[in-house]
Design an enzyme around this catalytic site. Structure first.
Site, short mmCIF file in Angstrom:
data_model
loop_
_atom_site.label_atom_id
_atom_site.label_comp_id
_atom_site.label_asym_id
_atom_site.label_seq_id
_atom_site.Cartn_x
_atom_site.Cartn_y
_atom_site.Cartn_z
N ASP A 204 -90.07 -67.42 -66.76
CA ASP A 204 -88.87 -66.90 -66.10
C ASP A 204 -88.26 -65.83 -67.00
O ASP A 204 -87.90 -66.10 -68.15
CB ASP A 204 -87.87 -68.04 -65.86
N ASP B 159 -89.34 -62.03 -60.95
CA ASP B 159 -89.15 -62.34 -62.37
C ASP B 159 -89.54 -63.76 -62.76
O ASP B 159 -89.25 -64.17 -63.88
CB ASP B 159 -87.70 -62.08 -62.77
N GLU B 160 -90.20 -64.50 -61.89
CA GLU B 160 -90.64 -65.84 -62.30
C GLU B 160 -91.89 -66.25 -61.55
O GLU B 160 -92.14 -65.80 -60.43
CB GLU B 160 -89.54 -66.89 -62.13
#
Length: 346
Positions: free
Chosen positions: A5, A100-101
């Site tokens: 993350d 983003d993860e």
């Protein structure tokens, strides 16, 4: 299993590209005078209580010096592509959750003799080296625990839960950390005297099913550290929808209904771009009221015409009977390739 993350991803890209922004509170999102919402903010802003999904106007009241930047999605997508390129040097079993993860199944990876911990360390090193942003990672036997672990030492941290640590770790977890436990469920559990997974373990599986339906089965499993979900490499669309936040609150049902034709026209355009592997299913609507409470309503067997959506809007509005700041309309999709229906509400 690894969960990676990025730390305040959008804000981190902005600070990387403009070093003068470092060490000052910044956020990425919509402008306050346009009733915008914060998408993300850096840790300097979080110290003032600013959070994602917060109204920009409220964020500025908490932090008058907050600089709100408009999103640069092209820059964020490019950074995400680079990060996923790094992931792919270790495994093809990648399940993106957002830009983003992602979850990574590295069970078949030969790097570092298959050590997930050392792979996570190397991913973090390479992302910093290549992109000059930090990521946090969690390593654990399953998705549920890996995602909790990635948040444990944020920002710029790594946390590992080994198989022999699972039982003690889970026992001490507050039930609010369990996947799927929101405010309402947490309050119900608290009334039942359940605040930790240790408390939850004192309940029989069938009693939890009786009180929580099918989610009771899930609760029982999570309280014992069990999560059999595998990494989903191919993510098929579960719904298609459009939504709009209005500059001024819509005062009543009539004002909401006036906005429907335009939204349905946009929805029709998006549906026309779907591939032939989908068939439209249930229609649904979402209303967010002026106080940021929201409700979603769908109807089995309903059509996709204007009158069908008008009925849904009327039903949803009746739940709040307050001015509306956002309307969303969508369609549940039937995935003809998988043979069953799936739903994701916005």
């Amino acid at each position: 299993m690894i969960h990676v993350d990025c730390d305040c991803f959008y804000a981190a890209i902005e600070m990387r590209d403009d070093p003068s922004l470092a060490n000052r509170p910044i956020a990425v999102g919509g402008l306050a005078d346009r009733r915008g919402v914060i998408a993300t903010c850096n840790y300097e802003a979080r110290a003032y209580g600013v959070r994602s999904a917060m109204a920009s106007g409220h964020a500025l009241k908490l932090c008058p010096d907050l600089l709100i930047l408009r999103p640069r999605m092209d820059a964020y997508k490019e950074a995400s592509r680079e990060i996923h390129g790094i992931f792919r040097t270790y495994t093809d079993l990648i399940e993106p959750l957002s830009l983003d993860e992602a979850f990574l199944d590295v069970s078949g990876c030969e790097h570092f003799a298959g050590s997930a911990t050392r792979i996570a360390q190397d991913i973090r090193r390479r992302v910093w080296q290549q992109l000059r942003i930090t990521v946090s990672a969690g390593v654990a036997p399953n998705k549920f625990l890996a995602k909790i672990a990635s948040d444990w030492n944020k920002p710029d941290g790594l946390f590992v839960i080994t198989p022999d640590q699972v039982d003690d770790f889970v026992m001490a977890l507050p039930v609010t950390k369990l996947h799927g436990v929101g405010r309402v469920t947490a309050e119900k559990l608290k009334r039942m005297g359940i605040q930790t997974c240790a408390d939850l373990r004192t309940w029989k599986r069938m009693d939890l099913v009786r009180d929580f339906g099918s989610f009771g089965e899930r609760l029982w499993g999570l309280a014992h550290g069990v999560d059999d979900r595998v990494v989903q490499v191919e993510s098929r669309r579960q719904s298609v929808s459009v939504e709009n936040t209005y500059d001024r609150d819509l005062p009543d049902l009539a004002a909401c209904l006036e906005r429907l034709p335009e939204l349905l026209e946009q929805l029709s355009g998006r549906m026309a771009r779907l591939d032939s592997g989908y068939r439209p299913g249930k229609p649904f609507v979402k209303l967010k009221f002026h106080d940021f409470t929201q409700t979603t309503l769908e109807q089995s067997g309903a059509g996709l015409g204007l009158e069908d959506y008008e009925d849904l809007i009327a039903g949803a509005f009746a739940r709040g009977k307050r001015p509306v700041r956002l309307i969303g309309v969508g369609v549940r999709l039937i995935d003809l390739r998988s043979g069953f229906e799936q739903l994701r509400l916005f």
